[in-house]
Design a protein around this motif. Structure first.
Motif, PDB file in Angstrom:
ATOM      1  N   GLN A 171       0.943  -1.425  -0.087  1.00 25.82           N
ATOM      2  CA  GLN A 171       0.031   0.205  -0.200  1.00 25.82           C
ATOM      3  C   GLN A 171       0.766   0.872   0.069  1.00 25.82           C
ATOM      4  N   PRO A 172       1.270   1.465  -1.488  1.00 30.41           N
ATOM      5  CA  PRO A 172       2.869   2.604  -0.993  1.00 30.41           C
ATOM      6  C   PRO A 172       1.941   4.095  -0.994  1.00 30.41           C
ATOM      7  N   HIS A 173       0.859   3.802  -1.933  1.00 31.97           N
ATOM      8  CA  HIS A 173       0.222   5.085  -1.224  1.00 31.97           C
ATOM      9  C   HIS A 173      -0.446   6.052   0.026  1.00 31.97           C
ATOM     10  N   THR A 174      -0.853   4.842   0.557  1.00 28.69           N
ATOM     11  CA  THR A 174      -1.412   4.933   1.805  1.00 28.69           C
ATOM     12  C   THR A 174      -1.195   4.095   3.159  1.00 28.69           C
ATOM     13  N   ALA A 175       0.001   3.550   3.330  1.00 18.91           N
ATOM     14  CA  ALA A 175       0.762   3.499   4.593  1.00 18.91           C
ATOM     15  C   ALA A 175       2.455   3.486   4.792  1.00 18.91           C
ATOM     16  N   ALA A 176       2.712   3.562   5.944  1.00 18.75           N
ATOM     17  CA  ALA A 176       4.444   3.946   5.889  1.00 18.75           C
ATOM     18  C   ALA A 176       4.460   3.255   7.278  1.00 18.75           C
ATOM     19  N   SER A 186      -1.760   4.728   8.355  1.00 17.12           N
ATOM     20  CA  SER A 186      -2.703   3.792   7.277  1.00 17.12           C
ATOM     21  C   SER A 186      -3.719   4.587   6.905  1.00 17.12           C
ATOM     22  N   LEU A 187      -3.788   5.299   5.938  1.00 18.68           N
ATOM     23  CA  LEU A 187      -5.102   5.814   5.529  1.00 18.68           C
ATOM     24  C   LEU A 187      -6.465   4.857   5.230  1.00 18.68           C
ATOM     25  N   SER A 188      -6.812   4.484   6.304  1.00 15.82           N
ATOM     26  CA  SER A 188      -7.924   2.880   6.107  1.00 15.82           C
ATOM     27  C   SER A 188      -9.550   3.852   6.564  1.00 15.82           C
ATOM     28  N   GLU A 189     -10.433   2.159   6.862  1.00 18.94           N
ATOM     29  CA  GLU A 189     -11.146   2.466   7.269  1.00 18.94           C
ATOM     30  C   GLU A 189     -11.187   3.063   8.709  1.00 18.94           C
ATOM     31  N   VAL A 190     -12.282   3.779   8.997  1.00 17.54           N
ATOM     32  CA  VAL A 190     -12.447   4.206  10.738  1.00 17.54           C
ATOM     33  C   VAL A 190     -12.997   3.653  11.675  1.00 17.54           C
TER      34      VAL A 190
END
Length: 273
Positions: A171-176, A186-190
């Motif tokens: 998930q290179p564009h949403t997580a580090a 992580s940009l994920s479901e809250v």
């Protein structure tokens, strides 16, 4: 870890009589909150001119039977001078849990004072380094419009990877994550109960993906209990989350007297005096 000291640290390095020794420690994301989850943040808010008030509920009359006694609860509310942003210390008020940890701080903002509802909220459990929360609040205080979305999610990842964190290969564009895999953004479901004015956060069907917001946590070892967790609702501006990402990933040591038991052996430390 860089051997840098932070001149802007909100913590007092003076050694009180009987106080445990102080250390400069890193990495920051494993350093905990020094046993001061309230004071470190509240002192900084007072320093930038936010006012505070305490809401107390419950109590006991002198002649009241013990079985009728109500639990005393209190919430400390810190409000910015323009009343568009506020931070609530909710730990004493039976907050809900995030990652099996109680929420300590809830930060919210609105676009104008005519609305009584927050447009977004951010949540921080116990254990979140005080530096990360105060950096978030300083960025919030300094921005002109606390609800304006002026940057994309890349700004969050860039803030973390600029300090050596790695993008998730899947998930290179949403997580580090930290190179030791002990912390993640992580940009994920809250999670449930995260408050946001975006209608999609409330109307998603069970089989549909819910609103997406930034989530962060520290996991000292695979499968171990979280050290801390933070959740940002879908409408939190990415540039504000970037302030947290930059602070958590910073290689500048932080001052601590109280070290988390779960990460004590993973911390690099040097005497503060």
């Amino acid at each position: 870890m860089e051997a840098l000291l932070s001149p802007d640290s909100p913590f007092d390095p003076s050694v009180a009589i009987g106080a445990p020794p102080a250390y400069w420690v890193g990495p920051r994301h494993l350093a905990g909150d020094d046993g001061r989850p309230y004071d470190a943040v509240a002192d900084r808010l007072a320093g930038i001119g936010w006012t505070s008030l305490t809401v107390v509920r419950g109590g006991r009359e002198l002649d009241e039977p013990l079985e009728d006694h109500q639990v005393l609860r209190s919430t400390v509310l810190h409000i910015s001078p323009d009343a568009l942003r506020w931070a609530q210390w909710v730990l004493p008020d039976e907050p809900f849990h995030l990652g099996d940890l109680p929420i300590a701080w809830q930060v919210s903002a609105r676009s104008d004072t005519t609305s009584s509802l927050a447009e977004w909220s951010a949540y921080f459990t116990q254990g979140v380094p005080g530096e990360a929360i105060t950096d978030f609040l300083l960025a919030l205080d300094e921005c002109g419009q606390p609800t304006a979305l002026s940057a994309g999610p890349e700004v969050v990842l860039d803030a973390a990877t600029g300090h050596g964190w790695l993008r998730d290969a899947d998930q290179p564009h949403t997580a580090a994550m930290h190179p030791t895999f002990t912390a993640r953004l992580s940009l994920s479901e809250v999670p449930p109960l995260i408050q946001d004015a975006d209608p999609s956060a409330l109307t998603a069907e069970a089989e549909e993906q819910g609103a997406m917001g930034w989530q962060a946590w520290a996991e000292p070892a695979m499968g171990a209990p979280y050290l801390w967790a933070a959740s940002f609702s879908a409408s939190v501006p990415h540039r504000l989350v970037a302030a947290v990402a930059s602070s958590l990933s910073s290689t500048t040591p932080v001052l601590r007297r109280v070290l988390p038991e779960s990460t004590r052996d993973q911390l690099l430390r040097a005497p503060a005096s």
